[in-house]
Design a protein around this motif. Structure first.
Motif, mmCIF file in Angstrom:
data_model
loop_
_atom_site.group_PDB
_atom_site.id
_atom_site.type_symbol
_atom_site.label_atom_id
_atom_site.label_comp_id
_atom_site.label_asym_id
_atom_site.label_seq_id
_atom_site.Cartn_x
_atom_site.Cartn_y
_atom_site.Cartn_z
ATOM 1 N N ILE A 1 0.846 -1.202 0.000
ATOM 2 C CA ILE A 1 0.000 0.000 0.000
ATOM 3 C C ILE A 1 0.877 1.246 0.000
ATOM 4 O O ILE A 1 2.002 1.228 0.480
ATOM 5 N N THR B 1 -4.514 -2.169 6.861
ATOM 6 C CA THR B 1 -3.862 -0.889 6.577
ATOM 7 C C THR B 1 -3.543 -0.155 7.872
ATOM 8 O O THR B 1 -2.434 0.369 8.063
ATOM 9 N N LEU C 1 -5.142 0.346 -1.509
ATOM 10 C CA LEU C 1 -5.614 1.562 -0.848
ATOM 11 C C LEU C 1 -5.632 2.711 -1.852
ATOM 12 O O LEU C 1 -4.660 2.920 -2.576
#
Length: 795
Positions: A321, A345, A483
């Protein structure tokens, strides 16, 4: 850092994986004690050490010699209390000190012209040398810690006596076992030991038939073990020697323990450095394992991670990400479907921050930025408390209340599914109020995940708060775990329901029940997504065109290079052909000229050699005459010369090792002309002594040669050697040669100037002095001699 955060971010699992790369218990203890800190300079130094260690592991052929290191702290503690250490403990200490010496040598001999290893090499300078203590232990003990016969003369003699008496006893007992007298009484024809005494097995019913002492019986009671009276005295003597052996072994171990105790403080400091180096190289190995990189640290609460990966998710499963926080916005709201990667995340940002503040590299691209926070607080996952009888919502709310009470500047706050577990309208309102409160406080960075659509609009409307989302593929009905910064996530509920087969009229009825605001927000998000997809397609097309252009460029450059190469080849062949023609023409001429030159050169060399020999002979003769006359002038003798010397007598110039023959005597016989070699010299009779033929034959010419060599050396060797500005390898060669020359020159005391600096040259000099057979002692200079920048050597 708060223990709660370390637990929910699974920080201890990182330490468990790191510990697997250590070589010793000492380093594993450092791993167990590892915790994130907020000292910026300290973290920066630790990160640089890991980077240096990685470069060493990556570039050097040999791995740092860390094997053999043991945790000997308990043994050292016992030694400090004057408790005699066992042989095994002493061997472990010697092996650890040997590892220290080997690691020191390894680090100081690394070629590091760019100073890229210095963050690690500086610890090598701090490792002390214990060669004398190692030698004492290794000379006295074997690898298992048993005391060797060679440890002392007394022990050797005792053990010889033990061997001798043991053999005498065995012979006596074997004689009994083989005799016909006892043949029927013996259970087995073997000699065994009971209570450290040699015995033989006798059948129980015949034990009265054998005169001796019963020491034991078998489990079945069919056999008794008897020490016959014939060997009692021998066994007694053997036991006496064994007791002496134990006393001598104890004395030797006690002496070795005393030597350890004398070096206790230095050994402890060396152990700390060894453990730290093992710990540092373990962090470097773990960085390779996770494909880690040194983060760029800052104190501005700014995070920018590129291709960041959660280190506990398998490499073939994790999705990298890109995420930012700080600068233009310090609050990030991440939306998206459940199991879409929002929590991962959140945990990735938190865990990588903890790792960076622990001095560990992070699994992200080089150049990724990490802020150093004073505290990290979090409310992640389902933390329902059964003990406190709290619901999921109550549990989350209790934790958030605690965070609001203690959160202050330079803090990172991680909130998972904020406001969940209660009425959606009220939950969303609470979530917005909590985010507003955290945002209103200075220097607090917040990342929150949610599935409430109201928070998407909230993030757009509030300055300093940014949206992000985890991508969901409607076609496959699967999350991609990527993301997307700056974009809120859509719920996709209607699309998913439709693809799963829900009737279209039902879906339309559901759409009609949405408020206009919800529909408008969804359309905006959909338009943004479509625009992004369009931009993404354009970018991909541009990339494809760029790739094509690059391929054409490479093809053109390859063809151009081929043409240029062909042109060069044609020119080269033409030049070669021309040179061949010219060479053929010149070859014959050169052949004749070469022969003439060779003959002339031979003649010239012969003349030069003859001249050189004559000059050398003249030079040697002149030097020998000068040396002889100087030696004669300096010789002062008090006693009279030998009486009744005659022409033809063999004589020696006293203390000069010069021999000759009298060829002429003065009338008063106080002076004589001596023929020595090709020279004739006038000598006072008092400087001579008569030598017999037998004495002359026993003279060893080596003494004269050595004296001559020392005399010549002493005229050229300075008592001071300056190494400043040299590299370690150059200094080592120069010191090695200088020590031999200085000794031959008869210099008793020399100064080696190596400067203070990092201590690398000083350690190289001391290592050579330690092993040099002609060096009596060495020390650092006093203040008036140059201090620690000079080493004084005595031969």
């Amino acid at each position: 850092m708060e223990q709660h955060v370390l637990e929910i971010l699974e920080y201890n699992k990182i330490k468990e994986r790191l510990a697997k790369h250590t070589s010793s218990k000492l380093a594993r203890k450092l791993v167990n004690n590892l915790k994130p800190v907020n000292d910026f300079d300290f973290i920066q130094k630790r990160q640089l050490e890991v980077t240096s260690a990685k470069k060493i592991l990556n570039r050097e052929e040999k791995y740092p010699p860390l094997g053999g290191m043991k945790d000997v702290r308990d043994a050292l503690k016992r030694a400090s209390k004057e408790i005699t250490l066992s042989g095994e403990e002493l061997v472990e200490i010697a092996n650890t000190l040997s590892t220290s010496r080997g690691l020191k040598k390894y680090l100081l001999n690394l070629e590091d012209e760019e100073d890229e290893y210095k963050s690690v090499v500086k610890y090598g300078v701090q490792l002390d040398n214990f060669k004398s203590l190692e030698r004492s232990i290794n000379n006295a003990l074997d690898n298992q810690g048993n005391v060797l016969d060679s440890a002392s003369t007394k022990l050797r003699n005792i053990r010889r006596s033990i061997t001798d008496y043991s053999q005498r006893i065995k012979n006596e007992l074997n004689s009994i076992l083989s005799s016909k007298k006892y043949q029927n009484y013996i259970q087995d024809s073997l000699v065994t030991i009971r209570d450290k005494r040699y015995v033989i097995p006798i059948k129980s019913q015949f034990q009265d038939k054998v005169s001796g002492i019963v020491h034991d019986q078998s489990a079945s009671k069919q056999t008794v073990f008897i020490e016959p009276m014939a060997v009692v005295k021998l066994n007694n003597k053997l036991r006496s020697f064994m007791a002496e052996e134990e006393e001598e072994i104890y004395r030797i171990l006690t002496e070795l323990t005393y030597e350890v105790r004398e070096e206790l403080d230095r050994i402890k400091e060396t152990l700390k450095v060894l453990a730290w180096l093992d710990f540092t190289f373990a962090k470097a190995e773990y960085s390779f394992k996770i494909e880690g990189a040194e983060p760029v640290l800052n104190q501005e609460e700014y995070i920018s991670l590129e291709k960041a990966r959660h280190p506990l998710i398998p490499a073939d499963e994790v999705v990298p990400i890109d995420i930012k926080l700080g600068g233009e916005f310090d609050t990030l709201v991440i939306t998206g479907p459940n199991t879409g990667g929002k929590t991962v995340t959140l945990k990735t940002v938190g865990l990588l921050t903890l790792m960076a503040q622990s001095g560990l590299h992070i699994p992200a691209l080089s150049g990724s930025k990490i802020a150093v926070f004073d505290e990290i607080y979090g409310d992640i996952g389902d933390e329902q408390s059964i003990e406190q009888n709290l619901s999921t919502f109550s549990s989350h709310m209790t934790r958030i209340i605690d965070i609001l009470e203690i959160a202050k500047e330079n803090t990172l706050v991680l909130l998972d599914e904020i406001g969940a577990g209660t009425d959606p309208t009220e939950g969303a309102a609470l979530a917005m109020a909590i985010l507003e409160e955290l945002y209103s406080r200075d220097q607090i960075n917040t990342i929150a995940t949610t599935h409430y659509s109201q928070l998407k609009t909230f993030a757009y409307q509030q300055e300093g708060i940014e949206n992000a989302s985890v991508e969901f593929d409607v076609e496959t009905l699967q999350p991609t775990y990527r993301l997307q910064m700056g974009m809120p996530g859509r719920s996709n509920a209607f699309e998913i329901a439709s693809r799963l087969g829900l009737q279209e009229e039902v879906i339309e009825k559901a759409r009609a029940k949405l408020s206009e605001e919800d529909i408008e927000v969804d359309k905006i998000i959909q338009n943004i997504e479509e625009s992004k997809q369009s931009i993404s397609k354009d970018e991909e097309a541009a990339k494809a065109e760029r790739k094509k252009a690059e391929a054409l460029k490479e093809e053109y450059e390859a063809k151009l290079a081929k043409v240029e190469k062909l042109e060069q080849k044609i020119k080269k062949e033409a030049y070669a052909e021309a040179e061949e023609i010219i060479a053929g023409a010149k070859k014959k001429v050169d052949k004749v000229v070469t022969k003439m030159k060779e003959q002339a050169e031979v003649n010239r060399q012969e003349v030069d050699r003859a001249k050189s020999k004559i000059d050398e002979y003249r030079h040697n003769l002149s030097n020998e005459r000068i040396d002889l006359e100087e030696d004669i002038k300096q010789q002062e003798l008090q006693q009279q010369g030998p009486a009744n010397l005659e022409v033809g007598d063999k004589v020696q110039l006293k203390k000069l090792n010069k021999e000759g023959e009298i060829i002429e005597l003065s009338d008063d016989k106080e002076e004589a002309v001596i023929q020595t070699g090709v020279m004739k010299v006038n000598v006072d009779i008092s400087r001579l002594e008569r030598i017999d033929d037998s004495d002359q034959q026993q003279k060893v010419s080596n003494n004269t040669n050595i004296g001559s060599l020392k005399g010549k050396k002493s005229r050229h060797i300075s008592p001071k050697l300056d190494l400043r500005g040299l590299r370690a390898v150059e200094a080592k060669e120069k010191v090695d040669k200088y020590l031999d020359d200085a000794y031959l020159a008869g210099i008793s005391k020399a100064e080696v100037v190596h400067g203070k600096g990092t201590g690398v040259l000083r350690n190289v000099v001391h290592e050579l002095l330690e092993d040099h057979s002609q060096v009596d002692e060495y020390r650092l200079g006093d203040k008036d001699e140059g201090g620690s920048g000079v080493t004084i050597v005595k031969f």
